[in-house]
Design a protein around this motif. Structure first.
Motif, PDB file in Angstrom:
ATOM      1  N   VAL A 102      -0.405  -0.541  13.766  1.00 32.65           N
ATOM      2  CA  VAL A 102      -0.495   0.384  12.646  1.00 32.65           C
ATOM      3  C   VAL A 102      -1.295  -0.247  11.521  1.00 32.65           C
ATOM      4  O   VAL A 102      -1.346  -1.467  11.387  1.00 32.65           O
ATOM      5  CB  VAL A 102       0.893   0.794  12.086  1.00 32.65           C
ATOM      6  CG1 VAL A 102       1.706   1.548  13.110  1.00 32.65           C
ATOM      7  CG2 VAL A 102       1.658  -0.381  11.540  1.00 32.65           C
ATOM      8  N   GLU A 103      -1.913   0.616  10.752  1.00 30.14           N
ATOM      9  CA  GLU A 103      -2.391   0.202   9.440  1.00 30.14           C
ATOM     10  C   GLU A 103      -1.234   0.516   8.511  1.00 30.14           C
ATOM     11  O   GLU A 103      -0.732   1.643   8.491  1.00 30.14           O
ATOM     12  CB  GLU A 103      -3.636   0.975   9.033  1.00 30.14           C
ATOM     13  CG  GLU A 103      -4.119   0.544   7.658  1.00 30.14           C
ATOM     14  CD  GLU A 103      -5.155   1.467   7.099  1.00 30.14           C
ATOM     15  OE1 GLU A 103      -6.343   1.243   7.375  1.00 30.14           O
ATOM     16  OE2 GLU A 103      -4.763   2.421   6.393  1.00 30.14           O
ATOM     17  N   TRP A 104      -0.782  -0.440   7.769  1.00 29.99           N
ATOM     18  CA  TRP A 104       0.409  -0.368   6.917  1.00 29.99           C
ATOM     19  C   TRP A 104      -0.096  -0.429   5.486  1.00 29.99           C
ATOM     20  O   TRP A 104      -0.666  -1.425   5.074  1.00 29.99           O
ATOM     21  CB  TRP A 104       1.253  -1.581   7.263  1.00 29.99           C
ATOM     22  CG  TRP A 104       2.551  -1.787   6.629  1.00 29.99           C
ATOM     23  CD1 TRP A 104       2.813  -1.980   5.300  1.00 29.99           C
ATOM     24  CD2 TRP A 104       3.810  -1.882   7.301  1.00 29.99           C
ATOM     25  NE1 TRP A 104       4.149  -2.195   5.119  1.00 29.99           N
ATOM     26  CE2 TRP A 104       4.777  -2.141   6.324  1.00 29.99           C
ATOM     27  CE3 TRP A 104       4.197  -1.788   8.627  1.00 29.99           C
ATOM     28  CZ2 TRP A 104       6.121  -2.307   6.629  1.00 29.99           C
ATOM     29  CZ3 TRP A 104       5.518  -1.951   8.935  1.00 29.99           C
ATOM     30  CH2 TRP A 104       6.478  -2.207   7.958  1.00 29.99           C
ATOM     31  N   SER A 105       0.062   0.628   4.726  1.00 29.26           N
ATOM     32  CA  SER A 105      -0.513   0.714   3.395  1.00 29.26           C
ATOM     33  C   SER A 105       0.545   1.137   2.387  1.00 29.26           C
ATOM     34  O   SER A 105       1.322   2.046   2.654  1.00 29.26           O
ATOM     35  CB  SER A 105      -1.650   1.743   3.433  1.00 29.26           C
ATOM     36  OG  SER A 105      -2.206   1.945   2.166  1.00 29.26           O
ATOM     37  N   VAL A 106       0.575   0.465   1.250  1.00 26.48           N
ATOM     38  CA  VAL A 106       1.481   0.814   0.165  1.00 26.48           C
ATOM     39  C   VAL A 106       0.629   1.149  -1.051  1.00 26.48           C
ATOM     40  O   VAL A 106      -0.365   0.479  -1.327  1.00 26.48           O
ATOM     41  CB  VAL A 106       2.458  -0.341  -0.140  1.00 26.48           C
ATOM     42  CG1 VAL A 106       3.352  -0.008  -1.318  1.00 26.48           C
ATOM     43  CG2 VAL A 106       3.293  -0.651   1.094  1.00 26.48           C
ATOM     44  N   PHE A 107       1.037   2.190  -1.761  1.00 25.50           N
ATOM     45  CA  PHE A 107       0.239   2.675  -2.884  1.00 25.50           C
ATOM     46  C   PHE A 107       1.156   3.275  -3.939  1.00 25.50           C
ATOM     47  O   PHE A 107       2.333   3.552  -3.680  1.00 25.50           O
ATOM     48  CB  PHE A 107      -0.776   3.723  -2.406  1.00 25.50           C
ATOM     49  CG  PHE A 107      -0.163   4.839  -1.610  1.00 25.50           C
ATOM     50  CD1 PHE A 107       0.283   6.004  -2.226  1.00 25.50           C
ATOM     51  CD2 PHE A 107      -0.014   4.732  -0.224  1.00 25.50           C
ATOM     52  CE1 PHE A 107       0.860   7.031  -1.490  1.00 25.50           C
ATOM     53  CE2 PHE A 107       0.563   5.763   0.515  1.00 25.50           C
ATOM     54  CZ  PHE A 107       0.996   6.906  -0.120  1.00 25.50           C
ATOM     55  N   ALA A 108       0.627   3.489  -5.132  1.00 21.60           N
ATOM     56  CA  ALA A 108       1.381   4.170  -6.180  1.00 21.60           C
ATOM     57  C   ALA A 108       1.574   5.623  -5.750  1.00 21.60           C
ATOM     58  O   ALA A 108       0.658   6.248  -5.207  1.00 21.60           O
ATOM     59  CB  ALA A 108       0.617   4.111  -7.501  1.00 21.60           C
ATOM     60  N   ALA A 109       2.762   6.163  -5.981  1.00 22.42           N
ATOM     61  CA  ALA A 109       3.055   7.540  -5.564  1.00 22.42           C
ATOM     62  C   ALA A 109       2.036   8.523  -6.137  1.00 22.42           C
ATOM     63  O   ALA A 109       1.683   9.506  -5.486  1.00 22.42           O
ATOM     64  CB  ALA A 109       4.462   7.930  -5.992  1.00 22.42           C
ATOM     65  N   THR A 110       1.535   8.240  -7.314  1.00 19.54           N
ATOM     66  CA  THR A 110       0.546   9.135  -7.929  1.00 19.54           C
ATOM     67  C   THR A 110      -0.787   9.130  -7.192  1.00 19.54           C
ATOM     68  O   THR A 110      -1.626   9.993  -7.439  1.00 19.54           O
ATOM     69  CB  THR A 110       0.317   8.756  -9.408  1.00 19.54           C
ATOM     70  OG1 THR A 110      -0.042   7.370  -9.474  1.00 19.54           O
ATOM     71  CG2 THR A 110       1.570   9.000 -10.231  1.00 19.54           C
ATOM     72  N   ASP A 111      -0.984   8.179  -6.261  1.00 21.22           N
ATOM     73  CA  ASP A 111      -2.219   8.109  -5.473  1.00 21.22           C
ATOM     74  C   ASP A 111      -2.085   8.775  -4.103  1.00 21.22           C
ATOM     75  O   ASP A 111      -2.940   8.581  -3.233  1.00 21.22           O
ATOM     76  CB  ASP A 111      -2.654   6.649  -5.291  1.00 21.22           C
ATOM     77  CG  ASP A 111      -3.144   6.029  -6.583  1.00 21.22           C
ATOM     78  OD1 ASP A 111      -3.517   6.778  -7.511  1.00 21.22           O
ATOM     79  OD2 ASP A 111      -3.142   4.788  -6.669  1.00 21.22           O
ATOM     80  N   LEU A 112      -1.044   9.557  -3.902  1.00 21.88           N
ATOM     81  CA  LEU A 112      -0.844  10.220  -2.608  1.00 21.88           C
ATOM     82  C   LEU A 112      -2.072  11.032  -2.202  1.00 21.88           C
ATOM     83  O   LEU A 112      -2.526  10.962  -1.061  1.00 21.88           O
ATOM     84  CB  LEU A 112       0.394  11.118  -2.648  1.00 21.88           C
ATOM     85  CG  LEU A 112       0.668  11.948  -1.395  1.00 21.88           C
ATOM     86  CD1 LEU A 112       0.889  11.046  -0.179  1.00 21.88           C
ATOM     87  CD2 LEU A 112       1.876  12.855  -1.611  1.00 21.88           C
ATOM     88  N   GLY A 113      -2.638  11.796  -3.120  1.00 21.07           N
ATOM     89  CA  GLY A 113      -3.826  12.595  -2.807  1.00 21.07           C
ATOM     90  C   GLY A 113      -4.996  11.736  -2.357  1.00 21.07           C
ATOM     91  O   GLY A 113      -5.706  12.078  -1.419  1.00 21.07           O
ATOM     92  N   LEU A 114      -5.184  10.597  -3.010  1.00 22.65           N
ATOM     93  CA  LEU A 114      -6.272   9.690  -2.620  1.00 22.65           C
ATOM     94  C   LEU A 114      -6.047   9.136  -1.219  1.00 22.65           C
ATOM     95  O   LEU A 114      -6.998   8.966  -0.450  1.00 22.65           O
ATOM     96  CB  LEU A 114      -6.386   8.541  -3.625  1.00 22.65           C
ATOM     97  CG  LEU A 114      -6.800   8.934  -5.047  1.00 22.65           C
ATOM     98  CD1 LEU A 114      -6.718   7.727  -5.973  1.00 22.65           C
ATOM     99  CD2 LEU A 114      -8.182   9.542  -5.054  1.00 22.65           C
ATOM    100  N   GLU A 115      -4.788   8.835  -0.890  1.00 25.97           N
ATOM    101  CA  GLU A 115      -4.487   8.342   0.461  1.00 25.97           C
ATOM    102  C   GLU A 115      -4.782   9.414   1.509  1.00 25.97           C
ATOM    103  O   GLU A 115      -5.311   9.117   2.577  1.00 25.97           O
ATOM    104  CB  GLU A 115      -3.028   7.889   0.568  1.00 25.97           C
ATOM    105  CG  GLU A 115      -2.774   6.531  -0.009  1.00 25.97           C
ATOM    106  CD  GLU A 115      -3.505   5.420   0.735  1.00 25.97           C
ATOM    107  OE1 GLU A 115      -3.393   5.316   1.972  1.00 25.97           O
ATOM    108  OE2 GLU A 115      -4.200   4.642   0.064  1.00 25.97           O
TER     109      GLU A 115
END
Length: 145
Positions: free
Chosen positions: A112-125
């Protein structure tokens, strides 16, 4: 939730490395992500995970990894994305528990690619997961015909 001291924003893990993380943590991934039972997982995977900084010398997982896994188990929002591409299907799972989000992208070797991000960046993900059109003459798929 405490401030995150990120081990990495994005990791690419083999199926065997994922299995080792799950074995050590007792965590689970959504259906269709990561490997099933894999015999003989151990020292080689431990060395790779040590190098990535997700495993400590004493054999314990970095606490951030447990936080990442908890995002999957306690998500406020989960989205499964399936994209049919000429090379095959790309599948991703995104989970959000404010203030964090986590994305798993299935890879060919059960990794897997395992990625963590700020919740506000959901659209960017989500945008990151969708490949660009290979034919610019095909038009924008979001524009009305």
């Amino acid at each position: 939730m405490r401030a995150r001291t990120a081990i990495a924003k994005r990791l690419t893990l083999s199926g065997r490395q994922v299995r080792r993380i799950l074995d050590l943590s007792g965590g689970v991934l959504p259906p269709g992500f990561g490997p099933g039972q894999v015999p003989g997982v151990g020292d080689e995977e431990d060395a790779a995970l040590l190098e990535l900084g997700v495993l400590h010398e004493d054999g314990s997982l970095a606490p951030e990894l447990a936080l990442d896994l908890s995002l999957l188990a306690t998500s406020q929002v989960s989205i499964e994305v399936c994209i049919d591409l000429p090379a095959g299907r790309q599948t991703a799972w995104l989970s959000v528990v404010e203030p964090w989000g986590m994305a798993l992208v299935a890879l060919a070797d059960d990794g897997v690619e395992w990625s963590v991000f700020a919740a506000t960046d959901l659209g960017l993900e989500l945008i990151r997961l969708v490949p660009e059109l290979s034919d610019p003459e095909a038009g924008d798929p979001l524009e009305p015909a």
